[in-house]
Write a protein that holds these residues in place. Sequence first.
Motif, PDB file in Angstrom:
ATOM      1  N   PRO A 194       8.571  12.962  -6.109  1.00 24.34           N
ATOM      2  CA  PRO A 194       9.732  12.075  -6.324  1.00 24.34           C
ATOM      3  C   PRO A 194      10.576  11.828  -5.080  1.00 24.34           C
ATOM      4  O   PRO A 194      11.217  10.783  -4.963  1.00 24.34           O
ATOM      5  N   GLU A 195      10.593  12.783  -4.133  1.00 23.01           N
ATOM      6  CA  GLU A 195      11.377  12.538  -2.908  1.00 23.01           C
ATOM      7  C   GLU A 195      10.581  11.739  -1.885  1.00 23.01           C
ATOM      8  O   GLU A 195      11.096  11.371  -0.824  1.00 23.01           O
ATOM      9  N   GLU A 196       9.298  11.517  -2.169  1.00 24.26           N
ATOM     10  CA  GLU A 196       8.436  10.574  -1.456  1.00 24.26           C
ATOM     11  C   GLU A 196       8.157  10.904   0.006  1.00 24.26           C
ATOM     12  O   GLU A 196       7.795  10.035   0.777  1.00 24.26           O
TER      13      GLU A 196
ATOM     14  N   LEU B 129      -0.784   2.038   6.777  1.00 27.94           N
ATOM     15  CA  LEU B 129       0.100   2.850   7.617  1.00 27.94           C
ATOM     16  C   LEU B 129      -0.535   4.197   7.939  1.00 27.94           C
ATOM     17  O   LEU B 129      -0.371   4.726   9.030  1.00 27.94           O
ATOM     18  N   GLN B 130      -1.246   4.756   6.944  1.00 28.42           N
ATOM     19  CA  GLN B 130      -1.780   6.103   7.130  1.00 28.42           C
ATOM     20  C   GLN B 130      -3.009   6.282   6.259  1.00 28.42           C
ATOM     21  O   GLN B 130      -3.076   5.724   5.163  1.00 28.42           O
ATOM     22  N   MET B 131      -3.964   7.033   6.771  1.00 24.36           N
ATOM     23  CA  MET B 131      -5.146   7.324   5.968  1.00 24.36           C
ATOM     24  C   MET B 131      -5.392   8.817   5.971  1.00 24.36           C
ATOM     25  O   MET B 131      -5.341   9.447   7.024  1.00 24.36           O
TER      26      MET B 131
ATOM     27  N   ASP C 163       1.576  -0.614   3.599  1.00 23.09           N
ATOM     28  CA  ASP C 163       2.838  -1.346   3.613  1.00 23.09           C
ATOM     29  C   ASP C 163       2.567  -2.618   2.817  1.00 23.09           C
ATOM     30  O   ASP C 163       1.741  -3.446   3.225  1.00 23.09           O
ATOM     31  N   ILE C 164       3.224  -2.785   1.655  1.00 18.47           N
ATOM     32  CA  ILE C 164       2.907  -3.965   0.829  1.00 18.47           C
ATOM     33  C   ILE C 164       3.923  -5.089   1.031  1.00 18.47           C
ATOM     34  O   ILE C 164       4.023  -6.011   0.226  1.00 18.47           O
ATOM     35  N   VAL C 165       4.663  -4.995   2.133  1.00 16.74           N
ATOM     36  CA  VAL C 165       5.495  -6.133   2.551  1.00 16.74           C
ATOM     37  C   VAL C 165       4.778  -6.855   3.686  1.00 16.74           C
ATOM     38  O   VAL C 165       4.594  -8.070   3.678  1.00 16.74           O
TER      39      VAL C 165
ATOM     40  N   ASP D 203      10.830   2.136  -3.638  1.00 15.58           N
ATOM     41  CA  ASP D 203      11.498   0.989  -3.002  1.00 15.58           C
ATOM     42  C   ASP D 203      10.621  -0.266  -2.996  1.00 15.58           C
ATOM     43  O   ASP D 203      11.012  -1.302  -2.431  1.00 15.58           O
ATOM     44  N   ASP D 204       9.422  -0.186  -3.591  1.00 15.97           N
ATOM     45  CA  ASP D 204       8.479  -1.316  -3.691  1.00 15.97           C
ATOM     46  C   ASP D 204       7.956  -1.812  -2.349  1.00 15.97           C
ATOM     47  O   ASP D 204       7.409  -2.907  -2.255  1.00 15.97           O
ATOM     48  N   LYS D 205       8.127  -0.996  -1.279  1.00 18.94           N
ATOM     49  CA  LYS D 205       7.663  -1.447   0.048  1.00 18.94           C
ATOM     50  C   LYS D 205       6.338  -0.819   0.442  1.00 18.94           C
ATOM     51  O   LYS D 205       5.653  -1.326   1.331  1.00 18.94           O
ATOM     52  N   MET D 206       5.994   0.305  -0.179  1.00 17.48           N
ATOM     53  CA  MET D 206       4.753   0.993   0.166  1.00 17.48           C
ATOM     54  C   MET D 206       4.017   1.396  -1.099  1.00 17.48           C
ATOM     55  O   MET D 206       4.614   1.538  -2.164  1.00 17.48           O
ATOM     56  N   CYS D 207       2.715   1.581  -0.950  1.00 18.30           N
ATOM     57  CA  CYS D 207       1.946   2.139  -2.068  1.00 18.30           C
ATOM     58  C   CYS D 207       0.838   3.016  -1.503  1.00 18.30           C
ATOM     59  O   CYS D 207       0.492   2.911  -0.318  1.00 18.30           O
ATOM     60  N   VAL D 208       0.301   3.893  -2.356  1.00 22.56           N
ATOM     61  CA  VAL D 208      -0.807   4.740  -1.935  1.00 22.56           C
ATOM     62  C   VAL D 208      -1.973   4.503  -2.894  1.00 22.56           C
ATOM     63  O   VAL D 208      -1.780   4.351  -4.095  1.00 22.56           O
ATOM     64  N   THR D 209      -3.181   4.383  -2.327  1.00 22.90           N
ATOM     65  CA  THR D 209      -4.375   4.178  -3.155  1.00 22.90           C
ATOM     66  C   THR D 209      -5.368   5.297  -2.883  1.00 22.90           C
ATOM     67  O   THR D 209      -5.557   5.706  -1.740  1.00 22.90           O
ATOM     68  N   ALA D 210      -6.003   5.773  -3.960  1.00 26.74           N
ATOM     69  CA  ALA D 210      -7.049   6.799  -3.832  1.00 26.74           C
ATOM     70  C   ALA D 210      -8.384   6.141  -4.163  1.00 26.74           C
ATOM     71  O   ALA D 210      -8.451   5.256  -5.019  1.00 26.74           O
ATOM     72  N   SER D 211      -9.431   6.584  -3.475  1.00 30.40           N
ATOM     73  CA  SER D 211     -10.741   5.974  -3.698  1.00 30.40           C
ATOM     74  C   SER D 211     -11.827   7.037  -3.722  1.00 30.40           C
ATOM     75  O   SER D 211     -11.686   8.121  -3.153  1.00 30.40           O
TER      76      SER D 211
END
Length: 619
Positions: free
Chosen positions: A509-511, A493-495, A486-488, A469-477
């Motif tokens: 895919p069901e996110e 939101l969560q770590m 939240d990219i709006v 939905d282009d509203k959230m993303c997840v980053t790994a480091s």
Amino acid sequence: MDVEKVDAPQLELEAVIGFNGHVVSGLRVHPDRDHLIYPLGCTVVVKRLKDGKQDLLHGHTNNVSCISVSKNGLYIASGQVIFMGFKAVIIIWDFAGRSIYAELSLHQAKVESLAFSPNSKYLVSLGGQDDGSIVVWNVETKQAICGSPASAYSTGHCLTVQYSNTNDNVFVSAGNRTLRVWELDLRNRKIRPTECQTGKLKRIVKCIEMSEDDQFIFCGTTSGDIMKINMKTGLLSNCGPLKTKLNLGVSVLRMLQSGDLLVGSGSGTFTLCSRNNFKTLKEVQLEKGVTSITLRGEGQQFFVGTEAGQMYRFSYQDFTPELISTSHPSAVKDVAIPFGTSELFATCSEEDIRVWHIDKAKELLRITVPNMTCNSLDFMVDGHSIISAWNDGKIRVFGPESGRLMLIIHNAHRMGVTAIAGTRDCKRIVSGGGEGQVRVWELHSSGHQLLETMKEHKATVTCIKIKSDDKMCVTASSDGACIIWDIVRFLSLQMVIANTMFRTVCYHPEEYQIITSGTDRKVAYWDVYDGAALRELEASKSGAINGMDISQDGKYFVTGGDDKLVKVWDYMEGVVTHMGIGHGGSIVSVKICSNSRTLISTSADGAVLRWRFPHSSTY
């Protein structure tokens, strides 16, 4: 590779893209004239010329350093490099059975060169500079006959060996200020050298070729000239070309039946030289240094390999190069497949991005940014652009058909851009950098704009995935944290935190769940809403998991890592359903095509492998 034994069916390997062009004389045509033999990482590839069918010979534990093929075509010999203090193995392969015939180990650290005797009774091997010895092996008994230091203490290292064309008991070795003709005394199990005299000429010899009747030895040197030595007397007969030497030295020589020489140089010049005065008769410029020349049959056709990982076919008549195969000469860092199509894929390695046709395994486009390194790439969902992350801190956007640079974002990250992803609406890019920042960029017709910088990670951002939905993303480091943003509103939101350096992350895919992998060899399932750890799987017994992808129906996922195995997993059961053995180097990235028919994996030795995905999609 045999650290792990899992009772799972094997994946079907459909194609291999890759050739290690740095191995001198690594590309060979088999005496049957139907097969090419060449090294790729720890494997030896046997490729049928007629239809391109490939067989991989596995057995080496490290990179293959030299290859030789017996004149009767029954055997292939290959040597490898290994860590200091260990014995480097020579494997003799049974060509017909594509299996190991013998494993021979005496040399330390590296096998520099190999040569079969004309009747294929003996194999002579030369150790690298940490070993410095020559050993003669009996092929039938698989035992060493005798050995000797390759060069006198007053001279430099020996670099190459070549057997006589007519006599099983005579071979030649050459290197830094050393050139010797050796004779094998089988009864006393000794090899006796005779020094060749080159007078005032002091040369480093890189390659040797013998005339068909064994009268003369031709030596290619790093000075860019060719020495002609009389085999019987051991004296210098001629040297040339006198005026125009070959740039960056002569790296490989082959003699045609006419007596003329095919010469490859370190600068990529490929020439046909006269046998008398070494005058250039024909000349072609190829990309990067020529390392292999191999004749097919009588020499009417020949193949040339270069350091750029490219193979060319020439015919003697017109002497024009036909490019038959290209590959990455160094580690392939990332692979991307366009959304909704399964005909193309793109890879990045060092300074290039290449677009390939999936079925033909053929290169369609190459985009090069000299002296830079591309760390990551992705296709925008509309397929109109390739977005790429570079170590000079810039984001570059290219056209996927023309390769034209459409947009460049300067100073995107201070310590290089390490991860990148595009949103579904194709209006925003999310990038991660070496310093741990995550930045969101907006693209518009007039240019780009930085929307926000999000600072929570303490180390390199290794992977970014955006929700549909282009509203959230997840980053790994690699700081051991995965953050859901939240990219709006640009908030975290969560770590989720684990005692690992995360390499990859995927949304189911069901996110409602994410799966992560990293250096702790485990695949972990996490809940998106409260960050709870749901499950942990031991994904490998040795080494990190560097690449992971999930099928569109969410039933299966694929992993690849330092254990060199591609594994297909059942998502719900958490078990391996299929395993792919084929890579000779650590797997860096894996991707499943959107139609779930094909799987692409890339590795640190420059190989790109295409597998048949074993499960049909119900998506």
